[in-house]
Design a protein around this motif. Structure first.
Motif, short mmCIF file in Angstrom:
data_model
loop_
_atom_site.label_atom_id
_atom_site.label_comp_id
_atom_site.label_asym_id
_atom_site.label_seq_id
_atom_site.Cartn_x
_atom_site.Cartn_y
_atom_site.Cartn_z
N SER A 49 17.13 -26.86 70.45
CA SER A 49 16.16 -25.79 70.70
C SER A 49 14.71 -26.29 70.63
N LEU A 105 13.09 -17.01 71.33
CA LEU A 105 12.93 -18.38 70.86
C LEU A 105 12.97 -18.43 69.34
N GLY A 129 17.46 -14.68 74.61
CA GLY A 129 16.21 -15.18 75.16
C GLY A 129 15.06 -15.16 74.17
N LYS A 160 19.11 -17.04 70.64
CA LYS A 160 19.02 -17.91 71.82
C LYS A 160 19.68 -17.25 73.02
N ASP A 161 20.79 -16.56 72.78
CA ASP A 161 21.48 -15.87 73.88
C ASP A 161 20.66 -14.71 74.43
#
Length: 637
Positions: free
Chosen positions: A309, A277, A275, A272-273
């Motif tokens: 998410s 998904l 980018g 997630k950090d």
């Protein structure tokens, strides 16, 4: 300009550039017919005595002109604008002088390099010439050079060590050959082959597969996959090859195989950090790893991260959360998971049904619940939720009476006698679903064809029912049985309150092929109750959209499980299908219509606190669906 009166002369003009008209260079069969020079085309007049039979087949390379032999003809033109030759008005002025055939042959020209925009004259040879590019055939030679260059590049790519390694690793991945893949990897490293993201992902997938036990191999291979997996990942990082979602998912599986779900969860957080998904399969190892260790709090943390998410849990993940909640005696979470199963899964598998049954039979289930509750509040919650549940917690006290049972046709439980409800569908949801369906259909089908169908449907609809014609006509039949389809259509007409025929959707190929029953099909067409979907289309989109937009029944035995229907999601479509699909069963007298049940086949929580959990049923309508009935022995208030 010079007039020639002694003999008729024959002439021809270029109609267009070679690249525009002919598409290739033409070599004339008669050497005296055309003679070319470096800077321009030269055309020699063809005498009338010349045999032109060899040219007759060159229809695209000839121009038919007729010259009057009794009138003088122009032998040469000087400085006539090139563009003037293409004007029909100029050509019409030459009609009185035309008498016989004349042929032209062209070579490649480049418009950008034309030296002069006029006819030049070679007086010595009595020829008409067109000024053209300095180097004829230059573009053709360049294109052929480029074409050869592209072929050589593709061939070199196919024969490169990187491509050959990719093919071999893909084959190892397909057949689960870890040891062979590791041998190829070691050989490539020693030979200095540059590995890409795809190479590393294939290797990591095979290592994770064996390490997690999915390969079903020996413990030695499990240890090998676990050890080499982390080594390969370190090499990938050292080579500065960018990871993707597949990379992190394989590493998360390796981490859980090493009994380190915390590392698996950290890897998902890094995704997630960066980018990237995350997907459900990315969270699965960490969530299932914590649940297997009995670490409920960390499992709930992973679940919350999934929700943030936008990743929806499915039955395996919800089952794991339900199990860990039961093990840790967290009755509130057990209640929450049952409702999440109701929303997401609706009908549970046998393994899930067994866990739910064991829970209701447990002491923890008997000790939880309110002995008194506000009846009015419960009813308001049921109405507000659309029916079938209230969500206000466990009701009642004492042990549960747990029985596997069936329902009557009207939805009455054979065990407790409670009637299940039909959960309403919001009309706004139906409209939004119809719009989504039309958008998907236009993206998969020819837009003009589907828009034409929408206009036709708006003009002839609405209908009380839509029939999947091909599906009905082929039930228990090798060949297309139109008589079977006719009986179903007539039966639906008699059942209709308006006595109107249902809409029949058939593919155009079926309509055109069945000439023996053309009268019936033509009758339906004229009545506006038959729509033939165009060639190359998927008729599933048409009958499904018609049923949704008309808010009516759809008659088909298609279970709607393929990829087309999976695009529609699991939120609204299963609920709509349950309330609108009419299935058919065969008997000695013919097909029998099985109308949708008057109740919703979904986990239901009643106002008295009892639960009914449906299991997944097969496609055989003769086998009744199994339900789990759980109700209190002592009902209050």
């Amino acid at each position: 300009m010079r007039l020639a009166s002694t003999q008729p002369l024959f002439f021809s003009f270029f109609q267009s550039l070679h690249r525009t008209v002919y598409g290739r260079a033409f070599a004339p069969p008669k050497p005296n017919a055309v003679r070319s020079y470096n800077s321009f085309f030269v055309i020699r007049f063809i005498p009338t005595s010349l045999n032109l039979s060899s040219f007759e087949s060159k229809r695209k390379q000839r121009v038919m002109l007729r010259v009057n032999p009794f009138l003088p003809s122009f032998s040469m033109f000087n400085k006539i604008p090139f563009s003037l030759l293409y004007r029909s008005s100029f050509r019409r002025t030459l009609h009185p002088f035309v008498t016989c055939r004349c042929y032209i042959f062209a070579k490649p020209v480049s418009v950008s390099n034309v030296n002069a925009n006029f006819f030049a004259v070679d007086k010595k040879r009595n020829l008409s010439a067109v000024a053209t590019a300095k180097k004829s055939g230059l573009n053709a030679s360049n294109s052929s050079t480029n074409e050869m260059s592209n072929k050589e590049k593709k061939k070199a790519k196919r024969e490169s060590p990187e491509f050959l390694l990719k093919v071999k690793l893909d084959n190892c991945s397909k057949h689960g050959k870890l040891e062979e893949a590791l041998g190829l990897y070691d050989e490539s490293i020693s030979n200095g082959v540059s590995l890409t993201n795809h190479h590393y992902n294939m290797l990591l997938y095979l290592c994770a597969r064996e390490a997690s036990g999915d390969g079903g191999q020996l413990d030695e291979l499990k240890e090998l996959g676990l050890k080499r997996g982390f080594e390969i990942f370190q090499k990938m990082v050292g080579d500065k090859v960018s990871p993707n979602e597949a990379t992190f998912t394989s590493m998360a599986r390796l981490a859980v195989a090493r009994e380190d779900p915390d590392m698996a969860f950290e890897l998902v957080k890094q995704m997630k950090d960066l980018g990237i998904l995350p997907r459900l399969r990315s969270y699965g190892p960490a969530l299932l790893g914590f649940c297997e260790k009995g670490n409920a709090e960390k499992a709930y943390e992973v679940d919350a991260h999934m929700h943030e998410s936008g990743v929806m849990t499915e039955e395996p993940e919800l089952l794991a959360l339900l199990k860990v909640s039961i093990e840790t005696k967290n009755t509130e979470k057990v209640y929450e998971m049952l409702h999440r199963l109701r929303v997401t899964v609706r009908q549970v598998s046998e393994s899930t049904l067994q866990v739910v049954e064991d829970w209701f039979k447990s002491e923890d289930a008997a000790n939880v619940g309110s002995e008194k509750w506000d009846v009015k509040q419960i009813k308001e919650a049921v109405v507000g939720g659309g029916g079938g549940w209230h969500g206000l917690g466990w009701l009642g006290s004492g042990r549960w009476r747990v029985v596997r049972t069936t329902m009557t046709k009207n939805g009455v439980c054979h065990s407790c006698g409670e009637k299940l409800v039909c959960i309403d569908i919001d009309p706004k949801e139906t409209e939004n679903f119809a719009a989504k369906l039309a958008e998907l259909a236009c993206s998969k089908e020819a837009r003009a064809d589907f828009v034409r169908f929408q206009e036709w449907l708006q003009q002839h609809g609405p209908f009380d029912a839509v029939v999947d014609g091909a599906n009905v006509a082929l039930i228990n039949s090798v060949n297309f049985n139109l008589n079977q389809l006719k009986k179903v259509v007539n039966q639906l007409q008699q059942m209709s309150p308006s006595k109107r025929f249902p809409l029949v959707i058939l593919h155009q190929s079926r309509v055109a092929r069945d000439r023996n029953n053309g009268t019936w099909l033509e009758k339906w067409k004229k009545a506006g109750v038959l729509y033939a979907t165009p060639y190359g289309s998927n008729d599933d989109w048409y009958w499904l959209y018609a049923a949704v937009s008309c808010k009516c029944l759809v008659v088909t035995n298609d279970e709607m499980r393929d990829h087309l229907f999976q695009l529609l999601g699991n939120s609204f479509f299963p609920r709509w299908k349950e309330k609108h699909q009419v299935r058919l069963s065969t008997t000695r007298t013919g097909l029998v219509l099985n109308m949708p049940p008057p109740y919703s086949i979904v986990i239901q929580e009643s106002e008295s606190g009892s639960w009914h959990v449906p299991s997944i049923a097969d496609d055989d309508l003769s086998n009744p669906r199994q339900w789990l009935c759980a109700c209190r022995s002592k009902k209050t208030p």
